[in-house]
Write a protein that holds these residues in place. Sequence first.
Motif, short mmCIF file in Angstrom:
data_model
loop_
_atom_site.label_atom_id
_atom_site.label_comp_id
_atom_site.label_asym_id
_atom_site.label_seq_id
_atom_site.Cartn_x
_atom_site.Cartn_y
_atom_site.Cartn_z
N LEU A 7 -15.82 17.18 12.03
CA LEU A 7 -14.49 17.35 11.16
C LEU A 7 -13.67 18.42 11.58
O LEU A 7 -12.37 18.32 11.67
N ALA A 8 -14.25 19.69 12.11
CA ALA A 8 -13.45 20.66 12.56
C ALA A 8 -13.08 20.21 14.02
O ALA A 8 -11.93 20.62 14.39
N ALA A 9 -13.81 19.83 14.66
CA ALA A 9 -13.32 19.37 16.08
C ALA A 9 -12.33 18.13 16.02
O ALA A 9 -11.23 18.19 16.84
N TYR A 10 -12.38 17.31 14.87
CA TYR A 10 -11.41 16.31 14.98
C TYR A 10 -10.16 16.77 14.66
O TYR A 10 -9.22 16.46 15.00
N LYS A 11 -9.98 17.87 13.72
CA LYS A 11 -8.76 18.52 13.10
C LYS A 11 -8.24 19.45 14.32
O LYS A 11 -7.07 19.48 14.66
N THR A 25 -27.60 17.97 9.21
CA THR A 25 -26.74 16.75 9.03
C THR A 25 -25.45 17.38 8.38
O THR A 25 -24.28 16.74 9.06
N PHE A 26 -25.49 18.07 7.46
CA PHE A 26 -24.14 18.71 6.89
C PHE A 26 -23.48 19.56 8.01
O PHE A 26 -22.23 19.67 8.13
N ALA A 27 -24.35 20.42 8.74
CA ALA A 27 -23.58 21.06 9.76
C ALA A 27 -22.71 20.13 10.95
O ALA A 27 -21.95 20.38 11.35
N ALA A 28 -23.54 18.69 11.21
CA ALA A 28 -22.92 18.09 12.03
C ALA A 28 -21.68 17.40 11.53
O ALA A 28 -20.66 17.36 12.47
N PHE A 29 -21.67 17.06 10.12
CA PHE A 29 -20.46 16.49 9.48
C PHE A 29 -19.16 17.82 9.50
O PHE A 29 -18.19 17.32 9.95
N LEU A 66 -14.76 7.78 13.64
CA LEU A 66 -14.12 6.82 13.46
C LEU A 66 -13.71 6.63 12.01
O LEU A 66 -12.72 6.41 11.53
N ASP A 67 -14.60 7.35 10.91
CA ASP A 67 -14.55 7.38 9.64
C ASP A 67 -13.44 8.30 9.27
O ASP A 67 -12.54 8.06 8.44
N PHE A 68 -13.36 9.33 9.69
CA PHE A 68 -12.14 10.62 9.69
C PHE A 68 -10.99 9.85 10.10
O PHE A 68 -9.89 10.11 9.26
N ASP A 69 -11.06 9.01 11.29
CA ASP A 69 -9.64 8.23 11.74
C ASP A 69 -9.14 7.49 10.50
O ASP A 69 -7.84 7.38 10.20
#
Length: 287
Positions: free
Chosen positions: A173-177, A165-169, A241-244
């Motif tokens: 996040l890395a992909a989003y940025k 789960t934390f790896a997915a997070f 969506l949350d990161f955005d």
Amino acid sequence: MKSNNPVFSRSEEFNRSGANAYGNQTYAGGYGSDPSTWGTGTPGDTGHAGPQAPAAPMTIDSVVQKTSITLGIVLVTAFATWVLTPDLRDNTEAAGGLYLALMIGSFGAFALSMVNSFKKVISPGLVLAFAALEGVAMGAFSKFIEQTFVPQGSGSIVMQAVIGTFAAFAGTLAAYKFFNIQVGNKFRTFVVAAMFGMVALGLLEVVLGMFGNAMGFLGFGGLGLLFAVAGLVLGVFMLILDFDFVEQGVANGIPEQESWRAAFALTVSLVWIYTNLLRILAILQND
């Protein structure tokens, strides 16, 4: 900044048009943020009251702090539930307490998630209450999965699911940025519709299961595996969506109180990912 996400669409600060950096409505002419604060021209004053100090804005640090508190409560109550409920391997007839904790936690967390999602003014107390009940549900569910599908002495799939789960997070996040992912309205609509669709199917499965006619969406067969994989992918989309919304909220200087709304949304997404990942591991373990 209009949102289709029910968690954020109830926040006036996220959706108000014509707002300044702190989410307050602006007016022409250099006066304060609200006509009711203008002065009445009493002798000796400048003709209007000074502008009111804006609320402290939401920051990345405030979101991290509130999310850490919320997730901490989830983990503490999950651990307490695991310790205090009966061990299924020692006494399968004592499973009633575990199932009761699962039902109370699940339905209580679901009810509060609906309240928090559609509440205009976010309540930190309700967010923390949701986290506590979600922890009870996660602790009971995790113990049931671990002791039902994993032979004693084997590796823990619960720990694998937590790490995953934390790896997915971190990966999302890395992909989003790194890829500078831009979230459009069509993507938001799709994710929210898919989320409510999966929740509706899950509730239907529970109701049908009471009458012995479950379709297998929440089961541990082939259909259950497909449903869990789809849920895992959807959970990653929910994180985007949350990161955005956090990024947009910080950029627009919305009030710091909204950090609790962001923390609630991130907690929901992480729990969603963990639950589906744990089910996938249990199904693969069973094969």
